[in-house]
Design a protein around this motif. Structure first.
Motif, short mmCIF file in Angstrom:
data_model
loop_
_atom_site.label_atom_id
_atom_site.label_comp_id
_atom_site.label_asym_id
_atom_site.label_seq_id
_atom_site.Cartn_x
_atom_site.Cartn_y
_atom_site.Cartn_z
N SER A 1 0.86 -1.18 0.00
CA SER A 1 0.00 0.00 0.00
C SER A 1 0.90 1.23 0.00
O SER A 1 1.70 1.41 0.90
CB SER A 1 -0.90 -0.01 1.23
N ILE A 2 0.75 2.04 -1.03
CA ILE A 2 1.56 3.25 -1.19
C ILE A 2 0.63 4.44 -1.03
O ILE A 2 -0.31 4.60 -1.81
CB ILE A 2 2.23 3.29 -2.57
N ARG A 3 0.90 5.25 -0.02
CA ARG A 3 0.07 6.44 0.21
C ARG A 3 0.89 7.68 -0.10
O ARG A 3 2.01 7.84 0.37
CB ARG A 3 -0.42 6.49 1.65
N THR A 4 0.31 8.56 -0.92
CA THR A 4 0.88 9.86 -1.22
C THR A 4 -0.16 10.90 -0.82
O THR A 4 -1.29 10.54 -0.49
CB THR A 4 1.19 9.99 -2.74
N PRO A 5 0.19 12.18 -0.84
CA PRO A 5 -0.81 13.19 -0.49
C PRO A 5 -2.05 13.16 -1.40
O PRO A 5 -3.13 13.56 -0.99
CB PRO A 5 -0.07 14.51 -0.66
N ASN A 6 -1.90 12.65 -2.62
CA ASN A 6 -3.00 12.67 -3.58
C ASN A 6 -3.77 11.36 -3.72
O ASN A 6 -4.90 11.36 -4.18
CB ASN A 6 -2.48 13.07 -4.96
N ALA A 7 -3.15 10.23 -3.36
CA ALA A 7 -3.80 8.95 -3.64
C ALA A 7 -3.22 7.83 -2.77
O ALA A 7 -2.16 7.98 -2.18
CB ALA A 7 -3.61 8.58 -5.11
N THR A 8 -3.97 6.73 -2.75
CA THR A 8 -3.49 5.50 -2.14
C THR A 8 -3.56 4.41 -3.19
O THR A 8 -4.61 4.21 -3.81
CB THR A 8 -4.34 5.11 -0.92
N ILE A 9 -2.47 3.72 -3.39
CA ILE A 9 -2.39 2.66 -4.39
C ILE A 9 -2.14 1.35 -3.66
O ILE A 9 -1.21 1.25 -2.86
CB ILE A 9 -1.26 2.96 -5.40
N LYS A 10 -2.97 0.35 -3.95
CA LYS A 10 -2.83 -0.96 -3.32
C LYS A 10 -2.50 -1.99 -4.39
O LYS A 10 -3.25 -2.15 -5.35
CB LYS A 10 -4.10 -1.33 -2.58
N LEU A 11 -1.38 -2.67 -4.18
CA LEU A 11 -0.89 -3.64 -5.16
C LEU A 11 -0.66 -4.98 -4.50
O LEU A 11 -0.39 -5.08 -3.31
CB LEU A 11 0.43 -3.14 -5.76
N LEU A 12 -0.74 -6.03 -5.32
CA LEU A 12 -0.47 -7.39 -4.89
C LEU A 12 0.73 -7.89 -5.70
O LEU A 12 0.68 -7.91 -6.93
CB LEU A 12 -1.68 -8.28 -5.14
N ILE A 13 1.79 -8.26 -5.01
CA ILE A 13 3.01 -8.74 -5.67
C ILE A 13 3.19 -10.20 -5.29
O ILE A 13 3.20 -10.55 -4.12
CB ILE A 13 4.24 -7.91 -5.24
N LYS A 14 3.32 -11.04 -6.30
CA LYS A 14 3.47 -12.48 -6.10
C LYS A 14 4.93 -12.87 -6.25
O LYS A 14 5.45 -12.93 -7.35
CB LYS A 14 2.60 -13.24 -7.10
N PRO A 15 5.62 -13.16 -5.13
CA PRO A 15 7.05 -13.46 -5.21
C PRO A 15 7.36 -14.78 -5.92
O PRO A 15 8.48 -14.96 -6.39
CB PRO A 15 7.50 -13.51 -3.76
N MET A 16 6.42 -15.66 -6.01
CA MET A 16 6.67 -16.95 -6.65
C MET A 16 6.13 -17.02 -8.08
O MET A 16 5.90 -18.10 -8.61
CB MET A 16 6.07 -18.07 -5.81
N ALA A 17 5.94 -15.87 -8.73
CA ALA A 17 5.45 -15.84 -10.11
C ALA A 17 6.40 -16.62 -11.02
O ALA A 17 7.62 -16.46 -10.93
CB ALA A 17 5.30 -14.41 -10.59
#
Length: 119
Positions: free
Chosen positions: A84-100
């Motif tokens: 979850s990346i929060r900036t003053p303008n937005a929040t971005i939620k990502l799913l990263i799969k380490p075993m891709a």
């Protein structure tokens, strides 16, 4: 329709955006309908590029986040990592799969760097 991101795909975007690390991520969603957005993440010393891909894994949109603009970085998950990346303008939620399949090394290097940044 392409279904797999390969190591060569990550390398192309890493070189195109002059990044140190590249990884594949999906939009973090509770329900998979509609389909999540797909991203290639390219990280360097100053910024994080989020390259949104279409269903054929062609570049659809680009968002650049400067690291100094990040106000909060949350990193959770046991098997699949939620970022979850929060900036003053937005929040971005990502799913990263380490075993891709085929890109485990790149995914793990990216996740290690993000974990270091989250501390």
């Amino acid at each position: 329709m392409k279904w797999i991101v390969k190591k060569a795909d990550l390398e192309v975007y890493r070189q195109k955006f002059d990044g140190k690390l590249a990884a594949y991520a999906e939009e973090a969603k509770m329900i998979a309908l509609p389909l999540p957005k797909y991203y290639i993440l390219v990280l360097d010393e100053e910024k994080l590029h989020l390259i949104q891909l279409d269903l054929d894994f062609n570049e659809k949109a680009l968002q650049t986040i400067f690291l100094h603009d990040i106000t909060q970085l949350q990193f959770t998950g046991v098997l699949n990592k939620k970022l979850s990346i929060r900036t003053p303008n937005a929040t971005i939620k990502l799913l990263i799969k380490p075993m891709a399949m085929g890109i485990q090394e790149e995914q793990k290097r990216f996740l290690a760097r993000i974990a270091q940044m989250a501390k």
